[in-house]
Design a protein around this motif. Structure first.
Motif, PDB file in Angstrom:
ATOM      1  N   PHE A  45       0.863  -1.045   0.039  1.00 25.56           N
ATOM      2  CA  PHE A  45       0.157  -0.052  -0.121  1.00 25.56           C
ATOM      3  C   PHE A  45       0.899   1.253  -0.006  1.00 25.56           C
ATOM      4  CE2 PHE A  45      -2.540   3.190   2.355  1.00 25.56           C
ATOM      5  CZ  PHE A  45      -3.494   3.355   1.518  1.00 25.56           C
ATOM      6  N   SER A  46       0.932   2.054  -1.087  1.00 23.88           N
ATOM      7  CA  SER A  46       1.625   3.035  -1.325  1.00 23.88           C
ATOM      8  C   SER A  46       0.885   4.389  -1.022  1.00 23.88           C
ATOM      9  CB  SER A  46       2.298   3.094  -2.586  1.00 23.88           C
ATOM     10  OG  SER A  46       3.164   1.951  -2.771  1.00 23.88           O
ATOM     11  N   VAL A  47       1.506   5.487  -0.273  1.00 22.84           N
ATOM     12  CA  VAL A  47       0.944   6.782  -0.332  1.00 22.84           C
ATOM     13  C   VAL A  47       1.793   7.620  -0.521  1.00 22.84           C
ATOM     14  CG1 VAL A  47       0.020   8.307   1.683  1.00 22.84           C
ATOM     15  CG2 VAL A  47      -0.620   6.052   1.830  1.00 22.84           C
ATOM     16  N   ASP A  48       1.402   8.524  -1.474  1.00 25.15           N
ATOM     17  CA  ASP A  48       2.087   9.821  -1.786  1.00 25.15           C
ATOM     18  C   ASP A  48       1.112  11.078  -1.887  1.00 25.15           C
ATOM     19  OD1 ASP A  48       4.001  11.633  -2.738  1.00 25.15           O
ATOM     20  OD2 ASP A  48       4.131  10.468  -4.792  1.00 25.15           O
ATOM     21  N   TYR A  49       1.011  11.696  -0.724  1.00 25.90           N
ATOM     22  CA  TYR A  49      -0.047  12.689  -0.795  1.00 25.90           C
ATOM     23  C   TYR A  49       0.823  14.189  -0.325  1.00 25.90           C
ATOM     24  CZ  TYR A  49      -4.144  15.210   1.077  1.00 25.90           C
ATOM     25  OH  TYR A  49      -5.234  15.983   0.795  1.00 25.90           O
ATOM     26  N   THR A  50       0.401  15.276  -1.127  1.00 26.81           N
ATOM     27  CA  THR A  50       0.853  16.570  -0.754  1.00 26.81           C
ATOM     28  C   THR A  50      -0.361  17.299  -0.163  1.00 26.81           C
ATOM     29  OG1 THR A  50       2.322  16.649  -2.632  1.00 26.81           O
ATOM     30  CG2 THR A  50       1.605  18.808  -1.805  1.00 26.81           C
ATOM     31  N   TRP A  51      -0.150  17.973   1.148  1.00 23.84           N
ATOM     32  CA  TRP A  51      -1.196  18.415   1.856  1.00 23.84           C
ATOM     33  C   TRP A  51      -1.696  19.548   1.321  1.00 23.84           C
ATOM     34  CZ3 TRP A  51      -3.924  16.149   5.749  1.00 23.84           C
ATOM     35  CH2 TRP A  51      -3.244  14.796   6.521  1.00 23.84           C
ATOM     36  N   GLY A  52      -2.850  20.129   1.542  1.00 24.20           N
ATOM     37  CA  GLY A  52      -3.265  21.453   0.696  1.00 24.20           C
ATOM     38  C   GLY A  52      -3.516  22.684   1.809  1.00 24.20           C
ATOM     39  N   TYR A  53      -4.066  23.663   1.319  1.00 29.16           N
ATOM     40  CA  TYR A  53      -4.206  25.100   1.929  1.00 29.16           C
ATOM     41  C   TYR A  53      -4.880  24.835   3.245  1.00 29.16           C
ATOM     42  CZ  TYR A  53      -3.115  27.121  -2.461  1.00 29.16           C
ATOM     43  OH  TYR A  53      -2.552  27.526  -3.619  1.00 29.16           O
ATOM     44  N   PHE A  54      -5.699  24.214   3.640  1.00 28.02           N
ATOM     45  CA  PHE A  54      -6.686  24.204   4.581  1.00 28.02           C
ATOM     46  C   PHE A  54      -5.965  23.281   5.795  1.00 28.02           C
ATOM     47  CE2 PHE A  54      -9.297  25.819   1.509  1.00 28.02           C
ATOM     48  CZ  PHE A  54      -9.374  27.008   1.981  1.00 28.02           C
ATOM     49  N   SER A  55      -4.941  22.737   5.819  1.00 29.00           N
ATOM     50  CA  SER A  55      -4.367  21.867   6.664  1.00 29.00           C
ATOM     51  C   SER A  55      -3.274  22.527   7.372  1.00 29.00           C
ATOM     52  CB  SER A  55      -3.780  20.583   6.331  1.00 29.00           C
ATOM     53  OG  SER A  55      -2.472  20.789   5.550  1.00 29.00           O
ATOM     54  N   GLU A  56      -2.518  22.077   8.538  1.00 27.95           N
ATOM     55  CA  GLU A  56      -1.416  22.482   9.123  1.00 27.95           C
ATOM     56  C   GLU A  56      -0.166  22.025   8.621  1.00 27.95           C
ATOM     57  OE1 GLU A  56      -1.490  21.988  13.516  1.00 27.95           O
ATOM     58  OE2 GLU A  56      -3.629  22.664  13.572  1.00 27.95           O
ATOM     59  N   LYS A  57      -0.322  21.114   7.784  1.00 32.54           N
ATOM     60  CA  LYS A  57       0.949  20.661   6.862  1.00 32.54           C
ATOM     61  C   LYS A  57       0.949  21.079   5.258  1.00 32.54           C
ATOM     62  CE  LYS A  57       0.142  16.432   9.389  1.00 32.54           C
ATOM     63  NZ  LYS A  57      -0.911  16.913  10.244  1.00 32.54           N
ATOM     64  N   ASP A  58       0.381  22.221   5.126  1.00 37.14           N
ATOM     65  CA  ASP A  58       0.185  22.969   3.695  1.00 37.14           C
ATOM     66  C   ASP A  58       1.525  22.953   2.972  1.00 37.14           C
ATOM     67  OD1 ASP A  58      -0.702  24.531   1.551  1.00 37.14           O
ATOM     68  OD2 ASP A  58      -0.297  26.300   2.546  1.00 37.14           O
ATOM     69  N   GLY A  59       1.471  22.405   1.954  1.00 39.63           N
ATOM     70  CA  GLY A  59       2.461  21.974   1.265  1.00 39.63           C
ATOM     71  C   GLY A  59       3.531  20.973   1.212  1.00 39.63           C
ATOM     72  N   ARG A  97       4.605  17.123   1.664  1.00 38.99           N
ATOM     73  CA  ARG A  97       4.446  15.841   0.686  1.00 38.99           C
ATOM     74  C   ARG A  97       4.872  14.742   1.599  1.00 38.99           C
ATOM     75  NH1 ARG A  97       8.042  13.435  -3.862  1.00 38.99           N
ATOM     76  NH2 ARG A  97       6.951  11.707  -4.209  1.00 38.99           N
ATOM     77  N   HIS A  98       3.902  13.965   1.946  1.00 44.29           N
ATOM     78  CA  HIS A  98       4.228  12.790   2.897  1.00 44.29           C
ATOM     79  C   HIS A  98       3.916  11.727   1.959  1.00 44.29           C
ATOM     80  CE1 HIS A  98       2.965  14.616   6.883  1.00 44.29           C
ATOM     81  NE2 HIS A  98       3.466  15.495   6.091  1.00 44.29           N
ATOM     82  N   SER A  99       4.802  10.513   2.038  1.00 45.36           N
ATOM     83  CA  SER A  99       4.951   9.274   1.358  1.00 45.36           C
ATOM     84  C   SER A  99       5.564   8.118   2.233  1.00 45.36           C
ATOM     85  CB  SER A  99       5.734   9.398   0.023  1.00 45.36           C
ATOM     86  OG  SER A  99       6.998   9.564   0.338  1.00 45.36           O
ATOM     87  N   PHE A 100       4.738   6.981   2.086  1.00 45.23           N
ATOM     88  CA  PHE A 100       5.272   5.961   2.858  1.00 45.23           C
ATOM     89  C   PHE A 100       4.523   4.477   2.273  1.00 45.23           C
ATOM     90  CE2 PHE A 100       1.360   7.416   4.817  1.00 45.23           C
ATOM     91  CZ  PHE A 100       0.579   6.598   4.780  1.00 45.23           C
ATOM     92  N   GLU A 101       5.122   3.544   2.524  1.00 44.45           N
ATOM     93  CA  GLU A 101       4.762   2.066   2.260  1.00 44.45           C
ATOM     94  C   GLU A 101       4.288   1.165   3.288  1.00 44.45           C
ATOM     95  OE1 GLU A 101       5.097   2.061  -1.322  1.00 44.45           O
ATOM     96  OE2 GLU A 101       6.451   3.651  -1.647  1.00 44.45           O
ATOM     97  N   LEU A 102       3.325   0.507   2.915  1.00 38.90           N
ATOM     98  CA  LEU A 102       2.896  -0.531   4.254  1.00 38.90           C
ATOM     99  C   LEU A 102       2.441  -1.806   3.553  1.00 38.90           C
ATOM    100  CD1 LEU A 102       0.130   1.451   6.075  1.00 38.90           C
ATOM    101  CD2 LEU A 102       2.442   1.221   6.708  1.00 38.90           C
ATOM    102  N   CYS A 103       3.331  -2.841   4.261  1.00 37.41           N
ATOM    103  CA  CYS A 103       3.041  -4.303   3.862  1.00 37.41           C
ATOM    104  C   CYS A 103       1.586  -4.535   4.156  1.00 37.41           C
ATOM    105  CB  CYS A 103       3.918  -5.102   4.552  1.00 37.41           C
ATOM    106  SG  CYS A 103       3.518  -5.343   6.421  1.00 37.41           S
ATOM    107  N   GLU A 104       1.104  -5.632   3.455  1.00 37.70           N
ATOM    108  CA  GLU A 104      -0.377  -6.045   3.713  1.00 37.70           C
ATOM    109  C   GLU A 104      -0.670  -6.370   5.190  1.00 37.70           C
ATOM    110  OE1 GLU A 104      -3.521  -8.938   1.232  1.00 37.70           O
ATOM    111  OE2 GLU A 104      -1.238  -9.152   0.977  1.00 37.70           O
ATOM    112  N   LYS A 105       0.069  -6.652   5.737  1.00 40.81           N
ATOM    113  CA  LYS A 105      -0.213  -6.803   7.159  1.00 40.81           C
ATOM    114  C   LYS A 105      -0.453  -5.668   8.057  1.00 40.81           C
ATOM    115  CE  LYS A 105       1.467  -9.373  11.387  1.00 40.81           C
ATOM    116  NZ  LYS A 105       2.603 -10.145  12.077  1.00 40.81           N
ATOM    117  N   CYS A 106       0.462  -4.726   7.714  1.00 40.57           N
ATOM    118  CA  CYS A 106       0.239  -3.606   8.469  1.00 40.57           C
ATOM    119  C   CYS A 106      -0.980  -2.640   7.882  1.00 40.57           C
ATOM    120  CB  CYS A 106       1.632  -2.822   8.482  1.00 40.57           C
ATOM    121  SG  CYS A 106       3.012  -3.372   9.262  1.00 40.57           S
ATOM    122  N   TYR A 107      -1.387  -2.791   6.786  1.00 37.56           N
ATOM    123  CA  TYR A 107      -2.364  -2.058   6.141  1.00 37.56           C
ATOM    124  C   TYR A 107      -3.626  -2.679   6.594  1.00 37.56           C
ATOM    125  CZ  TYR A 107      -5.992  -0.706   2.771  1.00 37.56           C
ATOM    126  OH  TYR A 107      -7.169  -0.409   2.236  1.00 37.56           O
TER     127      TYR A 107
END
Length: 81
Positions: free
Chosen positions: A40-54, A56-66
């Motif tokens: 399970f791969s995540v690659d997400y850039t947070w938008g304007y209305f978050s405290e993480k504006d701009g 980019r968070h990315s990570f991978e999870l094995c099936e068990k952790c997902y």
């Protein structure tokens, strides 16, 4: 977390060399740039209305952790098929 190796030094041509689950640290086998298990791969850039504006968070999870992540939801994920 994906680790890459450069195929050609003169160009930015790279292939996945290794995938490691960010939660448990398990290494997912990779053959010819293709993971040999579900990832399970995540690659997400947070938008304007978050405290993480701009950010980019990315990570991978094995099936068990997902699966463990899904079990922690108060409202179940929508799953089709």
């Amino acid at each position: 977390m994906r680790q890459y190796r450069y195929i050609q030094k003169t160009e930015e041509v790279k292939a996945i060399n290794k995938i490691i689950c960010n939660q448990c640290g398990k290494e997912i086998p990779v053959v010819n740039g293709q993971p040999q298990e579900g990832v399970f791969s995540v690659d997400y850039t947070w938008g304007y209305f978050s405290e993480k504006d701009g950010e980019r968070h990315s990570f991978e999870l094995c099936e068990k952790c997902y699966d463990a992540l899904l079990q922690s939801f108060h409202i179940p994920a929508e799953i089709e098929g």
